[in-house]
Design an enzyme around this catalytic site. Structure first.
Site, PDB file in Angstrom:
ATOM      1  N   ASP A 129       0.785  -1.193  -0.012  1.00  0.00           N
ATOM      2  CA  ASP A 129      -0.086  -0.025  -0.041  1.00  0.00           C
ATOM      3  C   ASP A 129       0.752   1.111  -0.102  1.00  0.00           C
ATOM      4  O   ASP A 129       1.922   1.144   0.683  1.00  0.00           O
ATOM      5  CB  ASP A 129      -0.795   0.108   1.200  1.00  0.00           C
ATOM      6  CG  ASP A 129      -2.106  -1.183   1.140  1.00  0.00           C
ATOM      7  OD1 ASP A 129      -2.329  -1.510  -0.084  1.00  0.00           O
ATOM      8  OD2 ASP A 129      -2.481  -1.590   2.296  1.00  0.00           O
ATOM      9  N   ASP A 141      -6.861  -1.522  -4.646  1.00  0.00           N
ATOM     10  CA  ASP A 141      -8.027  -1.281  -3.491  1.00  0.00           C
ATOM     11  C   ASP A 141      -9.127  -0.047  -4.327  1.00  0.00           C
ATOM     12  O   ASP A 141     -10.297  -0.573  -4.078  1.00  0.00           O
ATOM     13  CB  ASP A 141      -7.398  -0.462  -2.323  1.00  0.00           C
ATOM     14  CG  ASP A 141      -6.741  -1.290  -1.524  1.00  0.00           C
ATOM     15  OD1 ASP A 141      -6.755  -2.682  -1.546  1.00  0.00           O
ATOM     16  OD2 ASP A 141      -5.715  -1.120  -0.617  1.00  0.00           O
TER      17      ASP A 141
END
Length: 160
Positions: free
Chosen positions: A121, A137
């Site tokens: 991330d 995401d």
């Protein structure tokens, strides 16, 4: 007769082209951003590029449940593909596009979980307190949102 068969193949070809394009985009962008992590600048001051190794799922929930998350993700992909192609001429082009978004996001996160043991991330919003996330995401959430809109507006079927 040939034209009719080609028209029936179009949604399937469209789905796989979109799927491959989104997976490729996700991998290239993620690798580029992380390779240039310290040289990235945001002229609008809206995001930070922050590297996080997420061993969990959404909002860092289910930390260190890598194997169950991989199994659930693979089952989700298989189920979605089965449902999508069970009657491959039933769904609209926007439904194929949204499903390609959803599956590409799930696939990319699952691939990273299998290969790296975690998901990378790197997008952090400066203007709101929110967990760090990645392009996968975004694809998952956007795909789900579009599917919900298509279901509510009853625009998910090809011929109505």
């Amino acid at each position: 007769m040939t034209t009719n068969k080609q028209n029936k193949l179009n949604p399937i070809i469209y789905f796989f082209v979109c799927l491959i394009a989104m997976i490729t985009f996700d991998f290239i962008l993620t690798n580029h951003v992380l390779k240039n992590l310290f040289t990235s600048t945001d002229t609008f001051n809206l995001i930070d590029i922050v590297y996080v190794q997420n061993t969990g799922a959404a909002f860092s929930s289910f930390q260190h449940f890598t194997i169950p998350l991989i199994v659930i993700s693979i089952l989700a992909i298989v189920f979605i593909l089965y449902e999508l192609f069970r009657d491959k001429y039933k769904y609209s082009i926007p439904m194929y596009f949204a499903t390609a978004m959803l599956i590409s996001g799930i696939y990319c996160n699952t691939y990273e979980r299998i290969v790296l043991g975690y998901v990378r991330d790197y997008i952090s919003l400066k203007f709101i307190e929110f967990p760090v996330f990645n392009v996968s995401d975004i694809l998952i959430n956007a795909g789900v949102l579009v599917i919900i809109i298509l279901l509510i507006t009853k625009k998910y079927k090809r011929y109505e």
